[in-house]
Design a protein around this motif. Structure first.
Motif, PDB file in Angstrom:
ATOM      1  N   LEU A  82       0.813  -1.219   0.000  1.00 39.31           N
ATOM      2  CA  LEU A  82       0.000   0.000   0.000  1.00 39.31           C
ATOM      3  C   LEU A  82       0.846   1.269   0.000  1.00 39.31           C
ATOM      4  CD1 LEU A  82      -2.755  -1.029   2.602  1.00 39.31           C
ATOM      5  CD2 LEU A  82      -2.922  -1.054   0.098  1.00 39.31           C
ATOM      6  N   LEU A  83       2.149   1.135   0.261  1.00 35.73           N
ATOM      7  CA  LEU A  83       3.036   2.294   0.315  1.00 35.73           C
ATOM      8  C   LEU A  83       3.390   2.752  -1.101  1.00 35.73           C
ATOM      9  CD1 LEU A  83       5.442   1.154   3.181  1.00 35.73           C
ATOM     10  CD2 LEU A  83       3.515   2.749   3.340  1.00 35.73           C
ATOM     11  N   PRO A  84       3.728   4.048  -1.264  1.00 36.48           N
ATOM     12  CA  PRO A  84       4.086   4.565  -2.593  1.00 36.48           C
ATOM     13  C   PRO A  84       5.224   3.781  -3.227  1.00 36.48           C
ATOM     14  CG  PRO A  84       3.832   6.360  -1.013  1.00 36.48           C
ATOM     15  CD  PRO A  84       3.774   5.089  -0.226  1.00 36.48           C
ATOM     16  N   ALA A  85       5.125   3.558  -4.522  1.00 33.43           N
ATOM     17  CA  ALA A  85       6.136   2.782  -5.239  1.00 33.43           C
ATOM     18  C   ALA A  85       7.504   3.461  -5.201  1.00 33.43           C
ATOM     19  CB  ALA A  85       5.697   2.564  -6.679  1.00 33.43           C
ATOM     20  N   SER A  86       7.523   4.774  -5.007  1.00 31.43           N
ATOM     21  CA  SER A  86       8.781   5.522  -4.983  1.00 31.43           C
ATOM     22  C   SER A  86       9.561   5.312  -3.688  1.00 31.43           C
ATOM     23  CB  SER A  86       8.497   7.025  -5.153  1.00 31.43           C
ATOM     24  OG  SER A  86       7.633   7.487  -4.123  1.00 31.43           O
ATOM     25  N   LEU A  87       8.937   4.714  -2.688  1.00 33.45           N
ATOM     26  CA  LEU A  87       9.585   4.490  -1.401  1.00 33.45           C
ATOM     27  C   LEU A  87      10.427   3.215  -1.471  1.00 33.45           C
ATOM     28  CD1 LEU A  87       9.579   5.944   1.357  1.00 33.45           C
ATOM     29  CD2 LEU A  87       7.814   4.346   2.097  1.00 33.45           C
ATOM     30  N   ASN A  88      11.744   3.392  -1.523  1.00 31.30           N
ATOM     31  CA  ASN A  88      12.643   2.252  -1.712  1.00 31.30           C
ATOM     32  C   ASN A  88      13.163   1.660  -0.410  1.00 31.30           C
ATOM     33  OD1 ASN A  88      12.547   2.353  -4.570  1.00 31.30           O
ATOM     34  ND2 ASN A  88      13.947   4.095  -4.532  1.00 31.30           N
ATOM     35  N   GLU A  89      13.120   2.444   0.676  1.00 27.16           N
ATOM     36  CA  GLU A  89      13.561   1.960   1.972  1.00 27.16           C
ATOM     37  C   GLU A  89      12.406   2.041   2.958  1.00 27.16           C
ATOM     38  OE1 GLU A  89      17.065   4.153   3.092  1.00 27.16           O
ATOM     39  OE2 GLU A  89      18.355   2.673   2.143  1.00 27.16           O
ATOM     40  N   ILE A  90      12.244   1.000   3.750  1.00 26.45           N
ATOM     41  CA  ILE A  90      11.122   0.902   4.672  1.00 26.45           C
ATOM     42  C   ILE A  90      11.643   0.838   6.109  1.00 26.45           C
ATOM     43  CG2 ILE A  90       9.024  -0.366   5.276  1.00 26.45           C
ATOM     44  CD1 ILE A  90       9.036   0.638   2.390  1.00 26.45           C
ATOM     45  N   ARG A  91      11.140   1.699   6.961  1.00 28.45           N
ATOM     46  CA  ARG A  91      11.511   1.673   8.380  1.00 28.45           C
ATOM     47  C   ARG A  91      10.579   0.716   9.114  1.00 28.45           C
ATOM     48  NH1 ARG A  91       9.950   4.864  13.114  1.00 28.45           N
ATOM     49  NH2 ARG A  91      11.695   5.180  14.542  1.00 28.45           N
ATOM     50  N   MET A  92      11.170  -0.256   9.784  1.00 26.41           N
ATOM     51  CA  MET A  92      10.402  -1.245  10.515  1.00 26.41           C
ATOM     52  C   MET A  92      10.553  -1.026  12.016  1.00 26.41           C
ATOM     53  SD  MET A  92       9.279  -2.970   7.910  1.00 26.41           S
ATOM     54  CE  MET A  92       8.483  -4.320   8.798  1.00 26.41           C
ATOM     55  N   VAL A  93       9.457  -1.209  12.746  1.00 27.69           N
ATOM     56  CA  VAL A  93       9.480  -1.183  14.208  1.00 27.69           C
ATOM     57  C   VAL A  93       9.126  -2.582  14.694  1.00 27.69           C
ATOM     58  CG1 VAL A  93       8.396  -0.266  16.296  1.00 27.69           C
ATOM     59  CG2 VAL A  93       8.885   1.257  14.372  1.00 27.69           C
TER      60      VAL A  93
END
Length: 239
Positions: free
Chosen positions: A183-194
Motif C-alpha cells: 500500500l506504500l508509494p512505489a517511490s519508497l525504496n527503503e522501509i523503516r520497521m518497528v
C-alpha cells in the motif's frame, strides 16, 4: 533538500541545534529536526524554537515532499542565525507510550486471531485502534479478557527497536507486513520497521519507547462493534 529526521534514530532526543534552509513568513524548513510531523495516527510534536533571546512556540509541524515544515507563532527575527529546538517531552513521551501499546495490542490480535489493524489515532487522553477480523472467528474471540491478556504480555519487558530494510526485502515478508508494504508509494525504496521482540513487526515512521516496561499501566475503556467484522478498541494510559 530533505530534512534530516533525528527522531527516527533517537526518539529520546529532546533538543538540538538546526540551520535554516528556507523560510516563508512563519513557515520554516531546517536542515534537521527533532519534531515529529505527525502521521500513522500519532499527533505531531509540540515545543519551542529558540534564537538568541527570542522563543517561538511551534504551532504545527508537517511533512511535505520530504521537507519538515515548522509553523511558528511569528516570523523569526534573523533568517541566518542557527536555532535551538526544544521538544515538549511530556507530550512526546505520552505519544510514544500510546503508540507502542497500540502496536502490542494489534500484534497480539494478529498473532492469535489474524486480525488486521486498519486505523489508529492517539488523542489527548486516550487512543483508539480499529481492526478487521474474519467474520467466522469473531464470536470465538474473548474480548472481555483482552485487557488481562495484554497485561500478561506487558508483565514482561520487551525491547522495541527499529531498522531500515529495502523494499525488496520487505515485500518478501509474509502476512500483514507484506500487505501494508504493497500500500506504500512505489517511490519508497527503503522501509523503516518497528519490531517489539516476537510480539509485533510493522512498517512505521513514528516514535516509540525503547522497552515495553516504560508503558506501565493501561485500561481498555471500550470495545465497539463496527460492522460484522470490525472492532474499535479505545484505551487509556493510567500512570
Amino acid at each position: 533538500m530533505a530534512t534530516i529526521e533525528l527522531y527516527l534514530d533517537n526518539s529520546y532526543l529532546k533538543e538540538c541545534s538546526a540551520n535554516i534552509v528556507s523560510i516563508q513568513d512563519r513557515f520554516v524548513v531546517f536542515d534537521q529536526t527533532i519534531f515529529y510531523p505527525g502521521g500513522g495516527g500519532q499527533p505531531g510534536d509540540r515545543g519551542v524554537i529558540k534564537q538568541g533571546d527570542e522563543t517561538y512556540n511551534i504551532v504545527t509541524v508537517k511533512k511535505v515532499d520530504g521537507e519538515i515544515i515548522h509553523e511558528l507563532e511569528r516570523p523569526l527575527q534573523d533568517i541566518n542565525q542557527t536555532v535551538e529546538m526544544q521538544i515538549d517531552w511530556s507530550w512526546r513521551f505520552r505519544n510514544m507510550q500510546y503508540h507502542t501499546v497500540l502496536h502490542v495490542i494489534s500484534g497480539y490480535l494478529y498473532q492469535h486471531y489474524n486480525a488486521l489493524a486498519t486505523s489508529s489515532q492517539i488523542e489527548k487522553d486516550h487512543a483508539r485502534l480499529e481492526l478487521s477480523f474474519s467474520p467466522e472467528i469473531m464470536a470465538e474471540i474473548p474480548f472481555d479478557s483482552l485487557e488481562l491478556s495484554i497485561k500478561k504480555v506487558l508483565a514482561h519487558p520487551h525491547n522495541v527497536f527499529t531498522k531500515t530494510i529495502s523494499r525488496t526485502e520487505a515485500e518478501q515478508k509474509e502476512g500483514f507486513i507484506k500487505t501494508v508494504i504493497n500500500l506504500l508509494p512505489a517511490s519508497l525504496n527503503e522501509i523503516r520497521m518497528v519490531q517489539i521482540n516476537d510480539i509485533d513487526e510493522q512498517a512505521c515512521g513514528g516514535t516509540h519507547v525503547n522497552n515495553t516496561n516504560e508503558i506501565k499501566d493501561f485500561s481498555i475503556m471500550k470495545i465497539q462493534q463496527k460492522g460484522p467484522a470490525k472492532k474499535k478498541i479505545k484505551i487509556q494510559l493510567l500512570d
